[in-house]
Design a protein around this motif. Sequence first.
Motif, short mmCIF file in Angstrom:
data_model
loop_
_atom_site.label_atom_id
_atom_site.label_comp_id
_atom_site.label_asym_id
_atom_site.label_seq_id
_atom_site.Cartn_x
_atom_site.Cartn_y
_atom_site.Cartn_z
N SER A 56 -0.75 -19.72 -9.44
CA SER A 56 -2.24 -19.21 -10.33
C SER A 56 -1.48 -17.94 -11.52
O SER A 56 -2.31 -17.77 -12.36
CB SER A 56 -3.26 -17.77 -9.72
OG SER A 56 -3.08 -16.97 -9.47
N LEU A 57 -0.53 -17.94 -11.51
CA LEU A 57 -0.21 -16.93 -12.83
C LEU A 57 1.29 -17.95 -13.22
O LEU A 57 1.57 -17.00 -13.73
CB LEU A 57 1.23 -15.85 -12.19
CG LEU A 57 -0.05 -14.48 -11.48
CD1 LEU A 57 0.60 -13.41 -10.98
CD2 LEU A 57 -1.13 -13.92 -12.14
N GLY A 58 1.01 -19.10 -12.69
CA GLY A 58 1.47 -20.12 -13.53
C GLY A 58 3.60 -19.34 -13.51
O GLY A 58 4.36 -19.52 -14.40
N GLY A 59 3.72 -18.99 -12.65
CA GLY A 59 4.95 -18.43 -12.27
C GLY A 59 5.63 -17.31 -13.11
O GLY A 59 6.62 -16.96 -13.14
N ALA A 60 4.61 -16.75 -13.75
CA ALA A 60 5.35 -15.24 -14.05
C ALA A 60 6.10 -14.32 -13.11
O ALA A 60 5.37 -14.33 -11.83
CB ALA A 60 4.32 -14.83 -15.05
N ALA A 61 6.26 -13.56 -13.83
CA ALA A 61 6.47 -12.38 -13.44
C ALA A 61 5.59 -11.62 -12.96
O ALA A 61 5.56 -11.33 -14.43
CB ALA A 61 8.58 -11.84 -13.19
N CYS A 62 5.80 -10.38 -12.33
CA CYS A 62 4.82 -9.42 -12.17
C CYS A 62 5.77 -7.97 -11.73
O CYS A 62 6.78 -7.79 -11.43
CB CYS A 62 3.61 -9.51 -10.26
SG CYS A 62 3.21 -11.42 -10.77
N ALA A 63 5.60 -6.59 -12.17
CA ALA A 63 5.70 -5.48 -12.30
C ALA A 63 4.72 -4.77 -12.18
O ALA A 63 3.48 -4.67 -12.64
CB ALA A 63 6.87 -5.30 -13.22
N ARG A 64 5.70 -3.30 -11.14
CA ARG A 64 3.73 -1.86 -10.91
C ARG A 64 4.73 -1.29 -12.79
O ARG A 64 5.64 -1.23 -12.92
CB ARG A 64 4.85 -1.54 -10.12
CG ARG A 64 3.75 -0.21 -10.28
CD ARG A 64 3.74 0.83 -8.40
NE ARG A 64 5.63 0.68 -8.71
CZ ARG A 64 6.24 2.10 -9.50
NH1 ARG A 64 5.17 2.68 -10.61
NH2 ARG A 64 7.29 2.22 -9.65
N VAL A 65 4.11 -0.58 -12.91
CA VAL A 65 4.36 0.19 -14.69
C VAL A 65 3.77 1.10 -14.04
O VAL A 65 1.95 1.10 -14.23
CB VAL A 65 3.47 -1.13 -16.11
CG1 VAL A 65 3.55 0.33 -17.25
CG2 VAL A 65 4.24 -2.05 -16.20
#
Length: 106
Positions: A56-65
Amino acid sequence: TIGDDIAFMMVVSAPSGGADALRKSLVAAGRQGGLRVETSRIDVSTPEGKIGRRPSLGGAACARVELLGVDQPGLVSRVSSFLATHGLNIQSLDSRVYSGAAHATD
């Protein structure tokens, strides 16, 4: 209220690649604005319970900021504009305002 300390905790997603350069840009922009910025890459669970990138995120990487500093007019607008300009999407956001001097920009 304006002048008190504020903390933002966000989960952001971005296209794969260039994460280190984005992190450095975010930290530098935060310093210019008097904010302490901390980031860490996170893995999200897929609907099947596996760790990885969510379709659902299109293969995007996620990060905590996490941003910490003194609240000021237009801060949320500047942060969200910076993220959008660099192709980052806010997946979740929580903010807290604290009285006193709990912030540190070193």
